[in-house]
Write an enzyme that holds these catalytic residues in place. Structure first.
Site, PDB file in Angstrom:
ATOM      1  N   ARG A  55     139.565 -34.042  59.159  1.00  0.00           N
ATOM      2  CA  ARG A  55     139.061 -32.757  59.670  1.00  0.00           C
ATOM      3  C   ARG A  55     139.488 -32.548  61.122  1.00  0.00           C
ATOM      4  O   ARG A  55     139.592 -31.418  61.599  1.00  0.00           O
ATOM      5  CB  ARG A  55     137.535 -32.650  59.545  1.00  0.00           C
ATOM      6  CG  ARG A  55     136.982 -31.371  60.190  1.00  0.00           C
ATOM      7  CD  ARG A  55     135.647 -30.906  59.641  1.00  0.00           C
ATOM      8  NE  ARG A  55     134.666 -31.963  59.546  1.00  0.00           N
ATOM      9  CZ  ARG A  55     134.054 -32.542  60.589  1.00  0.00           C
ATOM     10  NH1 ARG A  55     134.337 -32.149  61.807  1.00  0.00           N
ATOM     11  NH2 ARG A  55     133.182 -33.492  60.390  1.00  0.00           N
ATOM     12  N   TYR A 108     145.685  -5.489  63.034  1.00  0.00           N
ATOM     13  CA  TYR A 108     145.550  -5.980  61.658  1.00  0.00           C
ATOM     14  C   TYR A 108     144.093  -5.807  61.188  1.00  0.00           C
ATOM     15  O   TYR A 108     143.168  -6.271  61.865  1.00  0.00           O
ATOM     16  CB  TYR A 108     145.978  -7.450  61.624  1.00  0.00           C
ATOM     17  CG  TYR A 108     145.832  -8.112  60.282  1.00  0.00           C
ATOM     18  CD1 TYR A 108     146.637  -7.731  59.207  1.00  0.00           C
ATOM     19  CD2 TYR A 108     144.907  -9.116  60.079  1.00  0.00           C
ATOM     20  CE1 TYR A 108     146.502  -8.339  57.966  1.00  0.00           C
ATOM     21  CE2 TYR A 108     144.767  -9.741  58.845  1.00  0.00           C
ATOM     22  CZ  TYR A 108     145.575  -9.341  57.791  1.00  0.00           C
ATOM     23  OH  TYR A 108     145.433  -9.956  56.575  1.00  0.00           O
ATOM     24  N   ASP A 181     149.236 -11.475  68.395  1.00  0.00           N
ATOM     25  CA  ASP A 181     149.588 -11.734  66.995  1.00  0.00           C
ATOM     26  C   ASP A 181     151.097 -11.481  66.913  1.00  0.00           C
ATOM     27  O   ASP A 181     151.548 -10.346  66.988  1.00  0.00           O
ATOM     28  CB  ASP A 181     148.793 -10.779  66.091  1.00  0.00           C
ATOM     29  CG  ASP A 181     149.028 -11.047  64.614  1.00  0.00           C
ATOM     30  OD1 ASP A 181     150.105 -11.562  64.265  1.00  0.00           O
ATOM     31  OD2 ASP A 181     148.130 -10.725  63.814  1.00  0.00           O
ATOM     32  N   LYS A 206     153.269 -15.665  56.198  1.00  0.00           N
ATOM     33  CA  LYS A 206     154.376 -14.713  56.166  1.00  0.00           C
ATOM     34  C   LYS A 206     155.699 -15.460  56.379  1.00  0.00           C
ATOM     35  O   LYS A 206     156.015 -16.328  55.597  1.00  0.00           O
ATOM     36  CB  LYS A 206     154.135 -13.608  57.210  1.00  0.00           C
ATOM     37  CG  LYS A 206     152.701 -13.054  57.190  1.00  0.00           C
ATOM     38  CD  LYS A 206     152.344 -12.291  55.917  1.00  0.00           C
ATOM     39  CE  LYS A 206     150.856 -12.104  55.670  1.00  0.00           C
ATOM     40  NZ  LYS A 206     150.080 -11.519  56.730  1.00  0.00           N
TER      41      LYS A 206
HETATM   42  C1  LIG Z   1     148.609 -11.424  57.082  1.00  0.00           C
HETATM   43  C2  LIG Z   1     148.355 -11.171  58.504  1.00  0.00           C
HETATM   44  C3  LIG Z   1     147.345 -11.841  59.196  1.00  0.00           C
HETATM   45  C4  LIG Z   1     146.353 -12.760  58.518  1.00  0.00           C
HETATM   46  O1  LIG Z   1     146.926 -13.901  58.026  1.00  0.00           O
HETATM   47  P1  LIG Z   1     146.331 -14.692  56.763  1.00  0.00           P
HETATM   48  O2  LIG Z   1     147.192 -15.911  56.725  1.00  0.00           O
HETATM   49  O3  LIG Z   1     146.503 -13.782  55.573  1.00  0.00           O
HETATM   50  O4  LIG Z   1     144.903 -14.987  57.039  1.00  0.00           O
HETATM   51  C5  LIG Z   1     147.229 -11.607  60.549  1.00  0.00           C
HETATM   52  N1  LIG Z   1     148.034 -10.746  61.193  1.00  0.00           N
HETATM   53  C6  LIG Z   1     148.998 -10.075  60.555  1.00  0.00           C
HETATM   54  C7  LIG Z   1     149.861  -9.132  61.333  1.00  0.00           C
HETATM   55  C8  LIG Z   1     149.190 -10.245  59.192  1.00  0.00           C
HETATM   56  O5  LIG Z   1     150.120  -9.530  58.558  1.00  0.00           O
END
Ligand SMILES: *Cc1c(COP(=O)(O)O)cnc(C)c1O
Length: 392
Positions: A55, A108, A181, A206
Protein backbone atom coordinates in the site's frame (compact mmCIF):
# COMPACT_ATOMS: atom_id res chain seq x y z
CA UNK A 1 28.55 8.46 -20.52
CA UNK A 2 26.07 11.23 -21.30
CA UNK A 3 22.61 11.13 -19.80
CA UNK A 4 20.36 8.95 -21.99
CA UNK A 5 17.76 10.61 -24.20
CA UNK A 6 14.14 9.99 -23.28
CA UNK A 7 13.47 7.31 -25.95
CA UNK A 8 16.44 5.34 -24.64
CA UNK A 9 15.42 5.71 -21.02
CA UNK A 10 11.90 4.45 -21.78
CA UNK A 11 12.92 1.56 -24.06
CA UNK A 12 15.92 0.28 -22.09
CA UNK A 13 15.21 -1.48 -18.82
CA UNK A 14 16.99 -4.82 -18.77
CA UNK A 15 20.08 -3.99 -16.74
CA UNK A 16 18.76 -4.61 -13.24
CA UNK A 17 16.74 -7.80 -13.67
CA UNK A 18 17.43 -11.15 -11.98
CA UNK A 19 18.57 -14.01 -14.25
CA UNK A 20 19.02 -11.59 -17.14
CA UNK A 21 15.25 -11.39 -17.70
CA UNK A 22 14.74 -8.91 -20.53
CA UNK A 23 11.52 -7.61 -18.96
CA UNK A 24 11.44 -6.72 -15.24
CA UNK A 25 9.48 -9.13 -13.02
CA UNK A 26 6.25 -8.08 -11.31
CA UNK A 27 6.58 -7.84 -7.53
CA UNK A 28 3.13 -9.24 -6.82
CA UNK A 29 3.52 -9.35 -3.04
CA UNK A 30 1.71 -7.46 -0.32
CA UNK A 31 4.61 -7.28 2.17
CA UNK A 32 8.38 -7.54 2.46
CA UNK A 33 10.22 -9.46 5.18
CA UNK A 34 13.41 -8.44 6.97
CA UNK A 35 16.51 -10.25 8.30
CA UNK A 36 16.14 -8.92 11.82
CA UNK A 37 14.81 -6.23 14.18
CA UNK A 38 17.40 -3.62 13.18
CA UNK A 39 16.70 -4.04 9.45
CA UNK A 40 12.94 -3.39 9.73
CA UNK A 41 13.58 -0.63 12.27
CA UNK A 42 15.89 1.05 9.73
CA UNK A 43 13.29 0.63 6.95
CA UNK A 44 10.67 2.48 9.03
CA UNK A 45 13.15 5.33 9.48
CA UNK A 46 13.32 5.71 5.66
CA UNK A 47 9.77 4.95 4.59
CA UNK A 48 9.99 6.70 1.21
CA UNK A 49 12.94 4.59 0.12
CA UNK A 50 12.02 1.26 1.73
CA UNK A 51 9.76 -1.60 0.69
CA UNK A 52 7.65 -2.61 3.69
CA UNK A 53 4.06 -3.01 2.50
CA UNK A 54 2.63 -2.59 -1.03
CA UNK A 55 0.00 0.00 0.00
CA UNK A 56 3.07 2.22 0.42
CA UNK A 57 6.00 1.41 -1.87
CA UNK A 58 6.44 -1.50 -4.28
CA UNK A 59 9.53 -2.13 -6.50
CA UNK A 60 7.54 -2.55 -9.75
CA UNK A 61 5.58 0.63 -9.12
CA UNK A 62 8.73 2.52 -8.13
CA UNK A 63 10.56 1.54 -11.33
CA UNK A 64 7.72 2.99 -13.43
CA UNK A 65 7.48 6.12 -11.27
CA UNK A 66 11.19 6.82 -11.78
CA UNK A 67 10.79 6.65 -15.55
CA UNK A 68 7.71 8.88 -15.45
CA UNK A 69 9.45 11.47 -13.25
CA UNK A 70 12.36 11.61 -15.72
CA UNK A 71 9.96 11.81 -18.67
CA UNK A 72 8.10 14.78 -17.18
CA UNK A 73 11.28 16.44 -15.92
CA UNK A 74 10.21 16.29 -12.25
CA UNK A 75 12.03 15.18 -9.12
CA UNK A 76 9.48 12.62 -8.03
CA UNK A 77 6.36 10.81 -9.29
CA UNK A 78 3.47 9.02 -7.60
CA UNK A 79 1.24 6.59 -9.49
CA UNK A 80 -2.46 6.25 -8.61
CA UNK A 81 -5.16 3.72 -9.49
CA UNK A 82 -6.92 6.31 -11.69
CA UNK A 83 -6.57 9.82 -13.01
CA UNK A 84 -9.35 10.93 -10.68
CA UNK A 85 -7.49 9.51 -7.66
CA UNK A 86 -4.47 11.59 -8.70
CA UNK A 87 -6.60 14.73 -9.18
CA UNK A 88 -8.39 14.46 -5.84
CA UNK A 89 -5.11 13.73 -4.00
CA UNK A 90 -3.40 16.73 -5.62
CA UNK A 91 -6.27 19.07 -4.74
CA UNK A 92 -6.46 17.80 -1.14
CA UNK A 93 -2.70 18.37 -0.83
CA UNK A 94 -3.05 22.00 -1.88
CA UNK A 95 -6.22 23.20 -0.12
CA UNK A 96 -7.61 23.32 3.41
CA UNK A 97 -11.20 23.92 4.49
CA UNK A 98 -12.31 27.44 3.48
CA UNK A 99 -9.59 27.96 0.86
CA UNK A 100 -10.28 29.21 -2.67
CA UNK A 101 -9.47 27.54 -6.00
CA UNK A 102 -9.31 29.23 -9.41
CA UNK A 103 -9.87 26.93 -12.36
CA UNK A 104 -11.31 26.88 -15.87
CA UNK A 105 -14.92 26.56 -17.02
CA UNK A 106 -14.20 23.59 -19.27
CA UNK A 107 -12.43 21.56 -16.61
CA UNK A 108 -12.74 17.75 -16.90
CA UNK A 109 -16.27 16.98 -15.61
CA UNK A 110 -15.58 14.62 -12.68
CA UNK A 111 -12.80 16.93 -11.40
CA UNK A 112 -15.26 19.81 -11.51
CA UNK A 113 -17.80 17.66 -9.59
CA UNK A 114 -15.21 16.78 -6.95
CA UNK A 115 -14.64 20.49 -6.27
CA UNK A 116 -18.14 21.90 -6.63
CA UNK A 117 -20.31 19.01 -5.38
CA UNK A 118 -17.99 17.62 -2.72
CA UNK A 119 -15.28 19.96 -1.42
CA UNK A 120 -17.59 22.98 -1.56
CA UNK A 121 -20.51 21.67 0.53
CA UNK A 122 -18.38 19.48 2.79
CA UNK A 123 -15.34 21.68 3.47
CA UNK A 124 -16.52 25.11 2.42
CA UNK A 125 -13.90 25.27 -0.33
CA UNK A 126 -14.63 28.19 -2.67
CA UNK A 127 -14.11 28.09 -6.41
CA UNK A 128 -14.05 30.58 -9.27
CA UNK A 129 -14.34 29.38 -12.86
CA UNK A 130 -12.66 31.48 -15.54
CA UNK A 131 -12.53 31.21 -19.33
CA UNK A 132 -8.78 31.21 -18.95
CA UNK A 133 -7.71 32.39 -22.38
CA UNK A 134 -6.28 35.58 -20.84
CA UNK A 135 -3.79 35.61 -17.97
CA UNK A 136 -5.82 38.47 -16.49
CA UNK A 137 -8.80 36.08 -16.10
CA UNK A 138 -6.78 34.39 -13.35
CA UNK A 139 -5.29 37.57 -11.94
CA UNK A 140 -8.76 39.09 -11.41
CA UNK A 141 -10.11 35.91 -9.80
CA UNK A 142 -7.40 35.64 -7.12
CA UNK A 143 -8.53 36.31 -3.54
CA UNK A 144 -6.60 36.44 -0.26
CA UNK A 145 -7.57 32.80 0.44
CA UNK A 146 -6.65 31.46 -3.03
CA UNK A 147 -4.38 28.46 -2.53
CA UNK A 148 -4.60 26.69 -5.88
CA UNK A 149 -4.73 27.55 -9.58
CA UNK A 150 -5.80 24.43 -11.46
CA UNK A 151 -5.18 24.39 -15.22
CA UNK A 152 -6.12 22.00 -17.99
CA UNK A 153 -4.50 23.03 -21.26
CA UNK A 154 -5.83 22.10 -23.76
CA UNK A 155 -9.11 21.88 -21.86
CA UNK A 156 -11.80 19.22 -22.11
CA UNK A 157 -14.55 19.62 -24.74
CA UNK A 158 -13.39 22.85 -26.39
CA UNK A 159 -9.58 22.43 -26.27
CA UNK A 160 -8.91 25.99 -25.18
CA UNK A 161 -5.42 26.86 -23.94
CA UNK A 162 -4.05 28.76 -20.97
CA UNK A 163 -0.67 30.54 -21.04
CA UNK A 164 1.09 28.08 -18.74
CA UNK A 165 4.33 29.97 -18.15
CA UNK A 166 2.69 33.32 -17.44
CA UNK A 167 0.11 31.82 -15.07
CA UNK A 168 2.77 29.80 -13.23
CA UNK A 169 4.72 33.03 -12.67
CA UNK A 170 1.62 34.91 -11.51
CA UNK A 171 0.90 32.17 -8.96
CA UNK A 172 4.52 31.92 -7.76
CA UNK A 173 4.66 35.63 -7.06
CA UNK A 174 1.65 35.21 -4.77
CA UNK A 175 2.61 31.91 -3.11
CA UNK A 176 -0.25 30.02 -4.79
CA UNK A 177 0.25 26.39 -5.87
CA UNK A 178 -0.33 25.42 -9.50
CA UNK A 179 -1.66 22.10 -10.77
CA UNK A 180 -2.09 21.15 -14.42
CA UNK A 181 -3.98 18.28 -16.02
CA UNK A 182 -1.55 17.51 -18.88
CA UNK A 183 -3.40 14.46 -20.18
CA UNK A 184 -4.30 15.85 -23.62
CA UNK A 185 -0.78 16.88 -24.65
CA UNK A 186 0.97 13.87 -23.04
CA UNK A 187 4.42 14.27 -21.46
CA UNK A 188 5.91 13.98 -24.96
CA UNK A 189 4.44 17.23 -26.34
CA UNK A 190 4.14 19.53 -23.32
CA UNK A 191 6.46 20.05 -20.32
CA UNK A 192 4.58 22.14 -17.73
CA UNK A 193 7.11 21.59 -14.91
CA UNK A 194 9.79 23.29 -17.02
CA UNK A 195 7.35 26.21 -17.41
CA UNK A 196 7.12 26.64 -13.63
CA UNK A 197 4.05 24.55 -12.74
CA UNK A 198 4.23 22.84 -9.30
CA UNK A 199 2.24 19.66 -9.95
CA UNK A 200 1.68 17.88 -13.27
CA UNK A 201 -1.12 15.32 -13.43
CA UNK A 202 -2.01 12.70 -16.03
CA UNK A 203 -4.72 10.17 -16.57
CA UNK A 204 -2.48 7.24 -17.61
CA UNK A 205 -5.69 5.62 -18.90
CA UNK A 206 -5.17 7.73 -22.05
CA UNK A 207 -1.88 8.06 -24.00
CA UNK A 208 0.57 6.94 -21.30
CA UNK A 209 -1.25 3.58 -21.11
CA UNK A 210 -2.19 3.79 -24.76
CA UNK A 211 -3.53 0.25 -25.18
CA UNK A 212 -6.99 0.69 -23.58
CA UNK A 213 -6.19 -1.96 -20.97
CA UNK A 214 -5.21 0.10 -17.88
CA UNK A 215 -6.92 2.74 -15.73
CA UNK A 216 -4.27 4.69 -13.78
CA UNK A 217 -3.18 8.18 -12.77
CA UNK A 218 0.00 10.13 -12.10
CA UNK A 219 1.31 13.14 -10.20
CA UNK A 220 4.81 14.53 -10.82
CA UNK A 221 6.49 17.44 -9.05
CA UNK A 222 9.13 18.35 -6.51
CA UNK A 223 10.34 15.77 -3.99
CA UNK A 224 8.77 17.82 -1.21
CA UNK A 225 5.27 18.03 -2.72
CA UNK A 226 5.13 14.48 -4.06
CA UNK A 227 6.50 12.85 -0.90
CA UNK A 228 3.92 14.71 1.16
CA UNK A 229 1.17 13.42 -1.17
CA UNK A 230 2.64 9.88 -1.03
CA UNK A 231 2.70 9.78 2.76
CA UNK A 232 -0.68 11.42 3.30
CA UNK A 233 -3.31 11.49 0.50
CA UNK A 234 -1.92 8.40 -1.25
CA UNK A 235 -1.28 6.12 1.72
CA UNK A 236 -4.08 7.24 4.01
CA UNK A 237 -6.82 7.09 1.40
CA UNK A 238 -5.22 3.82 0.33
CA UNK A 239 -5.35 4.68 -3.35
CA UNK A 240 -2.78 2.09 -4.38
CA UNK A 241 -2.06 1.06 -7.97
CA UNK A 242 -1.74 -2.70 -8.61
CA UNK A 243 1.85 -3.79 -9.43
CA UNK A 244 0.51 -5.53 -12.56
CA UNK A 245 -1.07 -2.31 -13.80
CA UNK A 246 2.16 -0.39 -13.18
CA UNK A 247 3.97 -3.13 -15.12
CA UNK A 248 1.53 -2.66 -18.03
CA UNK A 249 2.43 1.04 -18.01
CA UNK A 250 6.12 0.10 -18.18
CA UNK A 251 5.25 -1.88 -21.32
CA UNK A 252 3.39 1.16 -22.68
CA UNK A 253 6.21 3.63 -21.98
CA UNK A 254 8.59 1.77 -24.32
CA UNK A 255 6.51 2.87 -27.31
CA UNK A 256 5.12 6.18 -26.01
CA UNK A 257 7.38 8.48 -28.10
CA UNK A 258 6.81 6.54 -31.31
CA UNK A 259 3.05 6.19 -30.67
CA UNK A 260 2.69 9.91 -30.11
CA UNK A 261 4.44 10.67 -33.42
CA UNK A 262 1.96 8.43 -35.23
CA UNK A 263 -1.10 9.76 -33.37
CA UNK A 264 0.04 13.24 -34.41
CA UNK A 265 0.59 12.31 -38.05
CA UNK A 266 -2.78 10.54 -38.32
CA UNK A 267 -4.64 13.31 -36.48
CA UNK A 268 -3.12 16.05 -38.66
CA UNK A 269 -4.27 14.19 -41.77
CA UNK A 270 -7.78 13.64 -40.37
CA UNK A 271 -7.99 17.30 -39.25
CA UNK A 272 -7.02 18.56 -42.71
CA UNK A 273 -9.64 16.30 -44.28
CA UNK A 274 -12.40 17.44 -41.92
CA UNK A 275 -11.44 21.12 -42.18
CA UNK A 276 -12.00 21.02 -45.92
CA UNK A 277 -15.13 18.89 -45.97
CA UNK A 278 -18.36 20.65 -47.07
CA UNK A 279 -20.47 18.76 -44.50
CA UNK A 280 -18.30 19.82 -41.56
CA UNK A 281 -19.18 23.15 -39.97
CA UNK A 282 -16.00 23.56 -37.88
CA UNK A 283 -13.30 21.60 -36.16
CA UNK A 284 -11.75 22.12 -32.73
CA UNK A 285 -8.15 20.95 -32.69
CA UNK A 286 -5.07 22.78 -31.34
CA UNK A 287 -3.03 21.43 -34.27
CA UNK A 288 -5.43 22.74 -36.93
CA UNK A 289 -4.77 25.70 -39.19
CA UNK A 290 -8.07 27.23 -38.14
CA UNK A 291 -7.31 26.98 -34.36
CA UNK A 292 -7.80 30.39 -32.72
CA UNK A 293 -4.91 30.08 -30.22
CA UNK A 294 -2.39 28.74 -32.74
CA UNK A 295 0.46 31.00 -31.61
CA UNK A 296 0.17 29.97 -27.96
CA UNK A 297 -0.19 26.32 -29.00
CA UNK A 298 3.11 26.49 -30.92
CA UNK A 299 4.79 28.33 -28.05
CA UNK A 300 4.01 25.82 -25.32
CA UNK A 301 3.53 22.49 -27.12
CA UNK A 302 5.98 20.69 -29.38
CA UNK A 303 3.28 18.57 -31.00
CA UNK A 304 -0.42 17.74 -31.10
CA UNK A 305 -2.15 14.53 -30.16
CA UNK A 306 -5.16 12.68 -31.55
CA UNK A 307 -8.21 14.02 -29.70
CA UNK A 308 -10.36 16.61 -31.49
CA UNK A 309 -13.96 17.52 -32.09
CA UNK A 310 -15.93 18.72 -35.08
CA UNK A 311 -19.45 19.81 -35.85
CA UNK A 312 -21.57 18.21 -38.54
CA UNK A 313 -23.47 20.71 -40.70
CA UNK A 314 -26.85 19.34 -39.65
CA UNK A 315 -29.15 19.20 -36.64
CA UNK A 316 -31.14 16.26 -38.00
CA UNK A 317 -30.76 13.65 -35.27
CA UNK A 318 -31.57 10.75 -37.60
CA UNK A 319 -28.78 11.75 -40.01
CA UNK A 320 -26.38 12.29 -37.11
CA UNK A 321 -27.14 8.82 -35.74
CA UNK A 322 -26.72 7.30 -39.21
CA UNK A 323 -23.28 8.96 -39.48
CA UNK A 324 -22.11 7.58 -36.13
CA UNK A 325 -23.59 4.12 -36.66
CA UNK A 326 -22.09 3.67 -40.11
CA UNK A 327 -18.46 4.24 -39.06
CA UNK A 328 -16.39 1.08 -39.27
CA UNK A 329 -13.06 2.08 -37.70
CA UNK A 330 -14.22 4.73 -35.20
CA UNK A 331 -15.91 2.68 -32.50
CA UNK A 332 -18.51 4.36 -30.30
CA UNK A 333 -17.35 4.77 -26.70
CA UNK A 334 -16.10 7.08 -23.96
CA UNK A 335 -12.44 7.71 -23.11
CA UNK A 336 -9.64 8.22 -25.65
CA UNK A 337 -5.88 8.02 -26.18
CA UNK A 338 -5.64 4.31 -27.01
CA UNK A 339 -4.44 2.53 -30.13
CA UNK A 340 -7.99 2.37 -31.49
CA UNK A 341 -9.96 5.21 -33.03
CA UNK A 342 -13.09 6.21 -31.14
CA UNK A 343 -16.04 8.54 -31.56
CA UNK A 344 -18.38 10.04 -28.99
CA UNK A 345 -21.25 12.53 -29.34
CA UNK A 346 -21.77 14.81 -26.30
CA UNK A 347 -25.48 14.84 -27.24
CA UNK A 348 -25.73 11.24 -26.02
CA UNK A 349 -25.22 12.33 -22.40
CA UNK A 350 -26.82 15.79 -22.62
CA UNK A 351 -30.06 14.65 -24.24
CA UNK A 352 -30.79 12.56 -21.14
CA UNK A 353 -31.39 15.81 -19.23
CA UNK A 354 -32.21 18.47 -21.83
CA UNK A 355 -34.54 18.91 -24.79
CA UNK A 356 -32.85 19.39 -28.20
CA UNK A 357 -33.84 23.10 -27.99
CA UNK A 358 -32.32 23.60 -24.52
CA UNK A 359 -29.29 21.71 -25.70
CA UNK A 360 -28.63 23.95 -28.72
CA UNK A 361 -29.18 27.06 -26.58
CA UNK A 362 -26.04 26.05 -24.62
CA UNK A 363 -24.00 26.64 -27.77
CA UNK A 364 -23.41 22.94 -28.22
CA UNK A 365 -24.70 21.34 -31.36
CA UNK A 366 -26.42 18.00 -31.76
CA UNK A 367 -23.89 17.41 -34.48
CA UNK A 368 -20.84 17.84 -32.20
CA UNK A 369 -18.57 14.82 -32.52
CA UNK A 370 -15.48 14.01 -30.48
CA UNK A 371 -12.99 11.68 -32.09
CA UNK A 372 -9.84 10.05 -30.80
CA UNK A 373 -7.60 9.32 -33.78
CA UNK A 374 -5.82 6.02 -33.22
CA UNK A 375 -2.92 4.19 -34.80
CA UNK A 376 -4.72 2.63 -37.77
CA UNK A 377 -3.71 3.57 -41.31
CA UNK A 378 -4.68 7.22 -41.81
CA UNK A 379 -6.09 6.64 -45.32
CA UNK A 380 -8.42 3.98 -43.90
CA UNK A 381 -9.61 6.41 -41.20
CA UNK A 382 -10.22 9.22 -43.68
CA UNK A 383 -12.00 6.81 -46.04
CA UNK A 384 -14.25 5.71 -43.19
CA UNK A 385 -15.21 9.30 -42.30
CA UNK A 386 -15.63 10.24 -45.96
CA UNK A 387 -18.08 7.40 -46.57
CA UNK A 388 -20.05 8.11 -43.37
CA UNK A 389 -20.26 11.85 -44.18
CA UNK A 390 -22.24 10.99 -47.33
CA UNK A 391 -25.13 10.11 -44.98
CA UNK A 392 -25.17 13.62 -43.47
C1 LIG B 1 -9.97 10.69 -18.42
C2 LIG B 1 -9.52 11.97 -17.88
C3 LIG B 1 -9.27 12.14 -16.52
C4 LIG B 1 -9.58 11.08 -15.49
O1 LIG B 1 -8.78 9.97 -15.60
P1 LIG B 1 -9.27 8.51 -15.14
O2 LIG B 1 -8.03 7.70 -15.32
O3 LIG B 1 -10.39 8.13 -16.07
O4 LIG B 1 -9.71 8.61 -13.73
C5 LIG B 1 -8.77 13.36 -16.11
N1 LIG B 1 -8.54 14.37 -16.97
C6 LIG B 1 -8.79 14.24 -18.28
C7 LIG B 1 -8.52 15.40 -19.18
C8 LIG B 1 -9.30 13.05 -18.79
O5 LIG B 1 -9.59 12.95 -20.08
Amino acid sequence: MNKANIETLLAHDSERNPNGAVVPPIFQNSLFTFENWDAIDEAFDHRMDSFIYTRGRNPTVKLVEEKLAALCGGEKAQLFPSGMAAISAAILHCVNAGDHIVTIKNLYGPANNFISSYLKPKFNVEVTYVTGKEVSDFEHAIRPNTRLIYLESPSSAVFSLQDIEAIAQLAKDRGIKTLIDNTWASPIFQKPLAMGIDLEMHSCSKYIGGHSDVVAGLIVGTKEDVESISLKEFEWIGAKIAPFEAWLLLRSLRTLPIRMKQHQENAQAVARFLENHPKVQLIRYPGANSFDQKELAKKQMTGFTGLMSFQLKTNDLEKIKAFVNSLKYFHLGVSWGGHESLIYAPAISYLKELSPEQFTSLGISLGDMRISVGLENKEDLIGDLDRALELV
